[in-house]
Design an enzyme around this catalytic site. Structure first.
Site: not given
Length: 484
Positions: A254-257, A262
């Site tokens: 996820s882009k919050r990982d 990223q």
């Protein structure tokens, strides 16, 4: 695959180039170059709620940094311009009119509240929520009544019942969907702006895109788009859906990982080399079919094909990327790596923002000392911090070594040699160390380890002669005297 091959990378301009988008764009680029085709970059910006004004340039900057040069886009134009959906709205109307006139689409006057209530009722009955089709057969009077209330209709596509949508995916092979699991979906919002599934079909058709490469998350959009192609009597392009990229824990990224970096811009800012990032991304789901893992962009063009793209998810291995980038850093000219690393020393306030010629030479030599060790250029700040300390700290192992009885004699002798030396050039330092050996009788670990720990606080490190040279006479004398 039709000829000439035309592929497109079509992001929403919502921010910087994500690693998943970069992989899609890379695969597009490689196939286009291998087959003498065209690589198109188009922007899908009809969702204005997520639009970021700098998003277009951020995407182009990321692709450019990776070396993925495009043939058509917003900046250079092309035969199928414009390349932003919001500038193409006028091109879509004839297709909307065709679907409405042939009863393959219809106006829908349902409000959000009505649709939400319908979804809740379906869920309460244990059904999969989908639009019931309540506006499918409205009379002219009913439409007029809704419009008199001030309702603005969306346009929904009429999904045929009891039909199988089958296609052969270039990665996933045979794929089938039943239309009964797909409710009538919106193709034009009440404000007149087409939705993604409709606009993408028309843009791909009008731009003569022959192969659509995209992520697996778009797979469920494909039957909707195929139905639109067929309803409009348009040829259906080939599809290739790439597997997910998983994080190191093998969970969907996820882009919050925060376990992985990223966005391509972040790699650029940290001082990764674009050729290393390209090499690494290419191996996320594609296998070259041999033991070799290092490829230039030109070699990837020669070797790449979709047949060796895996259906299984790819795991993002940060350690492997760092290993690969280190390999490229070691092969690169020192001046290039210094150009990436020195600004990080400046940003950290360790060296001046404006460097004299001598300061630039010193900083370049410092980077050269650590070039073989660097995984990315920003690491120079941590690796070289011993050169900027005001006071050394010694751990238990280093303190134990300094407590050995031979150390004061070695340190005293070396200090005397430094004070009388013409310079601390690396070759001259070597002579000074030999003089200490001759004077004290100590050699090997007793000599070299004692001086290294006295000057750096570390038991192990880079080339000692170069380290002493870069510390400079003043700092060497200061640290030796402090220890004595």
């Amino acid at each position: 695959m039709s000829t000439p091959l035309r592929v497109r990378y079509a992001p929403s301009p919502t921010g910087h180039l994500h690693i998943g988008g970069a992989r899609t764009a890379l695969f597009d680029y490689l196939l286009a170059r291998k087959n003498g085709g065209q690589f198109v970059v188009r922007f899908e910006d009809t969702d204005q709620t997520r639009h970021v004004e700098s998003g277009v340039q951020n995407q182009l900057d990321g692709l450019s940094w990776l070396g993925l040069n495009w043939d058509e886009s917003v900046d250079i134009g092309g035969p199928y311009a414009p390349y932003r959906q919001m500038e193409r709205l006028g091109l879509y109307q004839p297709f909307i009119d065709q679907l409405l006139s042939e009863r393959n689409a219809y106006p829908c006057y349902c409000t959000e509240q009505e649709l939400e209530r319908e979804r809740e009722e379906q869920e309460a009955r244990g059904e999969t929520p989908q639009y019931s089709g309540r506006c499918r057969h409205l009379t002219a009077e009913q439409k007029a009544e809704f419009e008199a209330e001030g309702r603005k209709p969306s346009v929904r596509f009429h999904v045929p019942k009891d039909k199988i949508i089958a296609f052969k995916d270039k990665v996933r092979e045979e794929v089938e969907f039943e239309t009964n699991g797909i409710g009538d979906f919106i193709i034009v919002r009440p404000d007149g702006i087409p939705t993604y599934n409709f606009a993408v079909v028309l843009d791909d058709h009008l731009m003569k895109i022959s192969l659509v490469i995209r992520g697996e998350e778009h797979l469920t959009n494909t039957p909707r788009q195929i139905m639109l192609y067929e309803a409009l009597g348009l040829p259906v392009p080939d599809f290739a859906h790439l597997s997910l990229i998983l994080n190191p824990d093998r969970k969907k990224m996820s882009k919050r990982d925060e376990s992985i970096i990223q966005f391509v811009q972040q790699y650029s800012e940290l001082g990764y080399l674009p050729e290393a990032v390209v090499n690494f991304i290419a191996l996320l789901g594609w296998s070259p079919g041999g033991e070799v893992e290092m490829f230039t962009l030109e070699e990837l063009v020669e070797q790449f094909d979709l047949d060796r793209v895996s259906k299984s998810p790819a795991v993002f291995d940060m350690d492997k990327l760092n290993w690969m980038n280190n390999h490229y850093i070691k092969q690169a000219p020192l001046e290039r790596i210094a150009g990436l690393a020195v600004p990080h020393l400046q940003k950290a306030g360790l060296i001046p923002a404006e460097l004299s010629e001598d300061q630039q030479r010193w900083a370049t030599e410092l980077v050269g000392l650590y070039q073989e060790q660097l995984r990315y250029a920003a690491e120079i700040v941590d690796l070289a911090e011993l050169f900027f300390r005001e006071k050394l700290a010694f751990d238990d192992e280093a303190a134990a070594l300094l407590a050995e009885e031979h150390v004061p004699a070695v340190v005293q002798s070396f200090l005397k040699q430094v004070e009388g030396a013409d310079s601390l050039a690396p070759e001259n330092v070597q002579k000074l160390l030999k003089a200490v050996q001759a004077e004290t009788g100590y050699k090997g670990k007793q000599l070299f380890m004692s001086i290294r720990v006295a000057l750096t606080g570390q038991m192990h490190g880079r080339d000692l002669n170069m380290t002493i040279h870069l510390l400079g006479r003043e700092k060497v004398q200061e640290r030796l005297r402090a220890l004595l």
